[in-house]
Design an enzyme around this catalytic site. Structure first.
Site, PDB file in Angstrom:
ATOM      1  CB  SER A 284      63.320  94.871  47.863  1.00 44.28           C
ATOM      2  OG  SER A 284      64.308  95.366  46.893  1.00 44.28           O
TER       3      SER A 284
ATOM      4  CE1 TYR B 173      60.518  99.481  47.591  1.00 42.40           C
ATOM      5  CE2 TYR B 173      62.790  98.721  47.184  1.00 42.40           C
ATOM      6  CZ  TYR B 173      61.387  98.519  47.178  1.00 42.40           C
ATOM      7  OH  TYR B 173      60.989  97.450  46.430  1.00 42.40           O
TER       8      TYR B 173
HETATM    9  P1  NAD Z   1      52.652  97.158  42.309  1.00 38.16           P
HETATM   10  O1  NAD Z   1      52.604  98.955  42.201  1.00 38.16           O
HETATM   11  O2  NAD Z   1      52.389  96.508  40.857  1.00 38.16           O
HETATM   12  O3  NAD Z   1      51.564  96.622  43.295  1.00 38.16           O
HETATM   13  C1  NAD Z   1      51.458  97.096  44.518  1.00 38.16           C
HETATM   14  C2  NAD Z   1      50.409  96.733  45.088  1.00 38.16           C
HETATM   15  O4  NAD Z   1      50.129  97.358  46.689  1.00 38.16           O
HETATM   16  C3  NAD Z   1      49.183  97.039  44.455  1.00 38.16           C
HETATM   17  O5  NAD Z   1      48.396  95.912  44.666  1.00 38.16           O
HETATM   18  C4  NAD Z   1      48.585  98.135  45.294  1.00 38.16           C
HETATM   19  O6  NAD Z   1      47.156  98.458  45.183  1.00 38.16           O
HETATM   20  C5  NAD Z   1      48.751  98.026  46.755  1.00 38.16           C
HETATM   21  N1  NAD Z   1      48.875  99.030  47.675  1.00 38.16           N
HETATM   22  C6  NAD Z   1      49.684 100.096  47.424  1.00 38.16           C
HETATM   23  N2  NAD Z   1      49.536 100.987  48.436  1.00 38.16           N
HETATM   24  C7  NAD Z   1      48.535 100.441  49.265  1.00 38.16           C
HETATM   25  C8  NAD Z   1      48.013 100.809  50.517  1.00 38.16           C
HETATM   26  N3  NAD Z   1      48.271 101.721  51.046  1.00 38.16           N
HETATM   27  N4  NAD Z   1      47.239  99.898  50.951  1.00 38.16           N
HETATM   28  C9  NAD Z   1      46.694  98.554  50.431  1.00 38.16           C
HETATM   29  N5  NAD Z   1      47.656  98.146  49.194  1.00 38.16           N
HETATM   30  C10 NAD Z   1      48.497  99.217  48.726  1.00 38.16           C
HETATM   31  O7  NAD Z   1      54.007  96.813  42.773  1.00 38.16           O
HETATM   32  P2  NAD Z   1      54.928  95.594  42.619  1.00 38.16           P
HETATM   33  O8  NAD Z   1      56.105  95.732  41.956  1.00 38.16           O
HETATM   34  O9  NAD Z   1      54.173  94.181  42.372  1.00 38.16           O
HETATM   35  O10 NAD Z   1      55.418  95.535  44.124  1.00 38.16           O
HETATM   36  C11 NAD Z   1      54.949  94.445  45.117  1.00 38.16           C
HETATM   37  C12 NAD Z   1      55.947  94.476  46.212  1.00 38.16           C
HETATM   38  O11 NAD Z   1      57.214  93.871  45.512  1.00 38.16           O
HETATM   39  C13 NAD Z   1      56.458  95.531  46.921  1.00 38.16           C
HETATM   40  O12 NAD Z   1      56.716  95.455  48.382  1.00 38.16           O
HETATM   41  C14 NAD Z   1      57.787  96.011  46.283  1.00 38.16           C
HETATM   42  O13 NAD Z   1      58.582  96.755  47.086  1.00 38.16           O
HETATM   43  C15 NAD Z   1      58.171  94.686  46.204  1.00 38.16           C
HETATM   44  N6  NAD Z   1      59.530  94.683  45.102  1.00 38.16           N
HETATM   45  C16 NAD Z   1      59.140  94.947  43.665  1.00 38.16           C
HETATM   46  C17 NAD Z   1      60.087  94.779  42.901  1.00 38.16           C
HETATM   47  C18 NAD Z   1      60.081  95.178  41.451  1.00 38.16           C
HETATM   48  O14 NAD Z   1      61.010  95.353  40.771  1.00 38.16           O
HETATM   49  N7  NAD Z   1      58.775  95.497  40.940  1.00 38.16           N
HETATM   50  C19 NAD Z   1      61.287  94.424  43.402  1.00 38.16           C
HETATM   51  C20 NAD Z   1      61.757  93.993  44.712  1.00 38.16           C
HETATM   52  C21 NAD Z   1      60.707  94.154  45.539  1.00 38.16           C
END
Ligand code: NAD
Length: 261
Positions: free
Chosen positions: A143, A156
């Site tokens: 991130s 985080y």
């Molecule tokens: P999201 O909430 O849409 O998806 C998260 C996924 O993780 C889902 O499939 C959920 O079921 C799974 N998950 C959650 N807890 C779990 C567990 N205990 N065991 C197995 N699976 C689990 O989130 P996203 O925004 O797509 O984020 C995905 C990644 O990208 C994360 O690591 C997040 O930190 C990172 N990220 C997101 C953003 C953003 O702005 N959305 C920015 C930077 C980084």
């Protein structure tokens, strides 16, 4: 299709960025192990879509990323099905927003387990299989918060900084084995993870929904646009290709200029 014959495990891929990455890899012919929570029917639909994309197989494993035994079993299941895994994407992540003095200890533990420690367990299990094949691609979704902090995101920010250190270490350990390990670091991507933190940020900072979007989320992003999941997935796909074989130990930003400031 550049990934025909390859297999991939993508953690946290039933939603958001992980699902976009799974789609991008499947579209290039990779067999994909989806992981994450969700409704049975919705997951069946995702699997149908993924295998329909290229004819490669798609499976779902519901391993909970807080459970080392389930993580190891998922990697072995992928290995038994397809060999490898050739590609491992450490993407599962959760968020909680609160000032340090009010930050619930159980949220700290969960964020560190899912966003950081799970990647230790996946890599520990997958690297020997990659070494045996003399080829591997590991990509961890870090991130912009792996490079800079924001208030109220202690767990985080700590986990994402740690994930970069962990991935760099594995990159050095595997550099001579045909394996690369890199991080991609998105800025704000409009996914359920971002949607869910808006109410907490409104409460923590006393702001309206619109103020959170414009003045907190997009304030940091000079483009004033959300990054898309597909843009992150395209970078991951590039890192999985032969053209990226000299890129290892890197943390590549896709953040609309956020961390340039
Ligand atoms: P999201 O909430 O849409 O998806 C998260 C996924 O993780 C889902 O499939 C959920 O079921 C799974 N998950 C959650 N807890 C779990 C567990 N205990 N065991 C197995 N699976 C689990 O989130 P996203 O925004 O797509 O984020 C995905 C990644 O990208 C994360 O690591 C997040 O930190 C990172 N990220 C997101 C953003 C953003 O702005 N959305 C920015 C930077 C980084």
């Amino acid at each position: 299709m550049v990934l025909t014959g390859k297999s991939a495990v993508v953690t946290g891929s039933t939603s958001g960025i992980g699902l976009a990455i799974a789609r991008a890899l499947a579209a290039e012919g990779a067999s994909v192990m989806l992981n994450g929570f969700g409704e049975e029917g919705a997951i069946a639909e995702m699997l149908g879509e993924l295998s329909g994309a290229s004819g490669a197989e798609a499976l779902h494993d519901g391993a909970d990323m807080t459970r080392p035994d389930q993580i190891a079993a998922m990697i072995e299941r992928a290995h038994a099905a397809w060999g490898g895994p050739d590609i491992l994407v450490n993407n599962a992540g959760i968020q909680h927003v609160a000032p340090i003095a009010d930050f619930p200890a159980e949220k700290w533990d969960a964020i560190l387990a899912i966003n950081l420690t799970s990647a230790f367990h996946t890599m520990r299990a997958a690297v020997p299989h990659m070494r045996a094949r003399g080829w591997g691609r590991i990509v961890s979704t870090a991130s912009a918060h792996s490079l800079v902090a924001s208030p109220n995101k202690s767990a985080y920010v700590a986990a994402k900084h740690g994930l970069v250190g962990l991935t760099k270490t594995v990159a050095l350990e595997t550099a001579a084995d045909g394996i690369t390990a890199n991080c991609v670091s998105p800025g704000y991507v409009w996914t359920p993870l971002v949607e869910r933190q808006i109410p907490d940020t409104m409460a923590a900072r006393g702001l309206t929904r619109e103020q959170v979007i414009d003045d907190v989320l997009l304030a940091a992003q000079p483009t004033k646009q959300f990054v898309t999941s597909e843009q992150v997935a395209a970078l991951v796909l590039f890192l999985c290709g032969e053209a990226a074989s000299a890129i290892t130990g890197a943390n590549l930003s896709v953040d609309g200029g956020w961390t340039a400031a």
